[in-house]
Design an enzyme around this catalytic site. Sequence first.
Site, PDB file in Angstrom:
ATOM      1  N   ASP A 136      32.304 -77.111  53.160  1.00 24.02           N
ATOM      2  CA  ASP A 136      33.134 -77.073  54.031  1.00 24.02           C
ATOM      3  C   ASP A 136      32.571 -77.264  55.777  1.00 24.02           C
ATOM      4  O   ASP A 136      33.252 -76.734  56.647  1.00 24.02           O
ATOM      5  CB  ASP A 136      33.944 -75.476  54.215  1.00 24.02           C
ATOM      6  CG  ASP A 136      34.967 -75.607  53.067  1.00 24.02           C
ATOM      7  OD1 ASP A 136      35.333 -76.792  52.661  1.00 24.02           O
ATOM      8  OD2 ASP A 136      35.646 -74.344  52.880  1.00 24.02           O
ATOM      9  N   ASP A 195      26.213 -68.493  46.260  1.00 21.67           N
ATOM     10  CA  ASP A 195      26.218 -68.710  47.607  1.00 21.67           C
ATOM     11  C   ASP A 195      25.045 -69.645  48.098  1.00 21.67           C
ATOM     12  O   ASP A 195      23.970 -69.627  47.132  1.00 21.67           O
ATOM     13  CB  ASP A 195      26.288 -67.386  48.339  1.00 21.67           C
ATOM     14  CG  ASP A 195      27.644 -66.923  48.460  1.00 21.67           C
ATOM     15  OD1 ASP A 195      28.682 -67.375  47.941  1.00 21.67           O
ATOM     16  OD2 ASP A 195      27.905 -65.950  48.956  1.00 21.67           O
ATOM     17  N   ASP A 197      22.549 -69.232  50.226  1.00 21.20           N
ATOM     18  CA  ASP A 197      21.378 -68.619  50.229  1.00 21.20           C
ATOM     19  C   ASP A 197      20.662 -67.865  49.078  1.00 21.20           C
ATOM     20  O   ASP A 197      19.613 -67.141  48.962  1.00 21.20           O
ATOM     21  CB  ASP A 197      20.967 -67.585  51.270  1.00 21.20           C
ATOM     22  CG  ASP A 197      22.281 -66.618  51.281  1.00 21.20           C
ATOM     23  OD1 ASP A 197      23.254 -66.681  50.888  1.00 21.20           O
ATOM     24  OD2 ASP A 197      22.016 -65.481  51.707  1.00 21.20           O
ATOM     25  N   ASP A 289      36.479 -61.951  46.380  1.00 15.23           N
ATOM     26  CA  ASP A 289      35.886 -61.683  45.494  1.00 15.23           C
ATOM     27  C   ASP A 289      36.497 -60.413  44.816  1.00 15.23           C
ATOM     28  O   ASP A 289      36.516 -60.316  43.539  1.00 15.23           O
ATOM     29  CB  ASP A 289      34.420 -61.521  45.765  1.00 15.23           C
ATOM     30  CG  ASP A 289      34.061 -60.995  46.906  1.00 15.23           C
ATOM     31  OD1 ASP A 289      34.868 -60.364  47.562  1.00 15.23           O
ATOM     32  OD2 ASP A 289      32.982 -61.003  47.266  1.00 15.23           O
TER      33      ASP A 289
END
Length: 533
Positions: A136, A195, A197, A289
């Site tokens: 994105d 994610d 990281d 989530d």
Amino acid sequence: MDQVSSAKIFPEAFTATRDDILEQFGLILNLIRAPLIVPILNVLLFLSLTLSVMLFIERVYMGIVIVLVKIFGRKPDKRYKWEPIKDDLELGSSAYPMVLVQIPMFNEKEVYKLSIGAAAGLSWPSDRLIIQVLDDSTDPMIKDLVELECQRWANKGINVKYETREDRKGYKSGALKEGMKRSYVKQCDYVAIIDADFQPEADFLWRSIPFLAHNPEIALVQARWVFVNADENLMTRMQEMSLDYHFTVEQEVGSSTYAFFGFNGTAGVWRIAAINEAGGWKDRTTVEDMDLAVRASLKGWKFLYLGDLKVKNELPSTFKAYRYQQHRWSCGPANLFRKMAMEIVRNKKVTLWKKFYVIYSFFFVRKIIAHIVCFVLYCVVIPTTVLIPEIEIPLWGAVYIPCTITILNAVGTPRSFHLMVFWILFENVMSLHRTKATFIGLLETGRVNEWVVTEKLGDIMKTKAGTKAPKRPRLRIGERLHLLELGIGLYIFFCACYDYAFGKSNFFIYLFLQSSAFFVIGFGYVGTFVPSS
């Protein structure tokens, strides 16, 4: 015109003591103490102590449960069937379930290579694995870099799909939802969410997928987070203490007793059928989530937490990034509680005890009470009672319960036990923002749907350290000064001085320390400060 005498403006008692600031303050205080301040403070104290007892009981309960879990060895492979998925001579690799790995990204210049590389390194049959990079990013240069990285791995035989969309509607949940619409996803049984990281080990799927494959009632397998930059500064050490308790106790208790806990948004593997049955990803709050987890649980699905399965990731090391993250993590659950409380109560697929656990323990105590009591009692009521001697805080409420809660919280990170005092002071300061965010979520006002992606530094500091001395960064008032923290710090400091000079409560030692913590954070001397290039 004759100058108006000050005696005509101020009462005689005021003019007699106008040079003594503390005495004037005492006179003003006496005028409003009995009719206004004392009743309000009594109510706040009663509520704070009541909420403290509720939080205390919750912490003790979870402490007892986790001890029993350890004593009786309720390990996941003893509660659920687990067998390694083996090669089949006839079926070949088709004996393995098809797995989708989703990596949502937004301008992740510093860390995009980490997650893509880690996903590409997962030990799973290459023809049974699809890596979907959901980019994105709004920076064209970063988008090009991410796409090139995907192409690089694709050239090595890794099935990497680079996906973008026209707008960022729904932020992360919107990206995940859009990714699930791709035609190739229909052949997948499970989806691992990683994610940008996060860096799962090669055996991540080997250890998690068998639980899903052999136990059709399980919807989610959640791994534990471990932090690669926990020792970067004192702020990251404080975060590690809070999050280690969450993973060591809260997640383990929820998994072992009610087979429910909040999905952490990453480092987990979902059964795609469970996601679809629960209604898919929704963007009505900033904790998509947790929203999905609660809805799936209400459908009767079970969750499993694997404390031994660890995934490396990065803690926010700048105070700005951490504050935005905590706003989202505090506002979102409160807002979700507002939206789903009655839905949970009316649900007929789960037991009464599980509904009670979700509403009372998971939401009310942990996501609302814990934030509010921390700020109201330790940063408002205790300092103010110094000025109002009629209000007396019982020793059990001021010392015994807080100390017990603190010790129970610290068990998750024994290596940082010596930092408990700093952790308490830091958490009390952060409770200011968490309380504000909690009320924003409950009342659904202001920044309720604000989503700021947590900034990651990756190796940026190492890179900067290796270059020649950069120019000293210019001090920007908006970045380094936090007026709210400074204002509360000044109030607590004044209360400390008053207690030292006139009080009898002996709270001044704590108040001086707490005001210092507010000043340190208020002046921006916390976390990593990234120099301008």
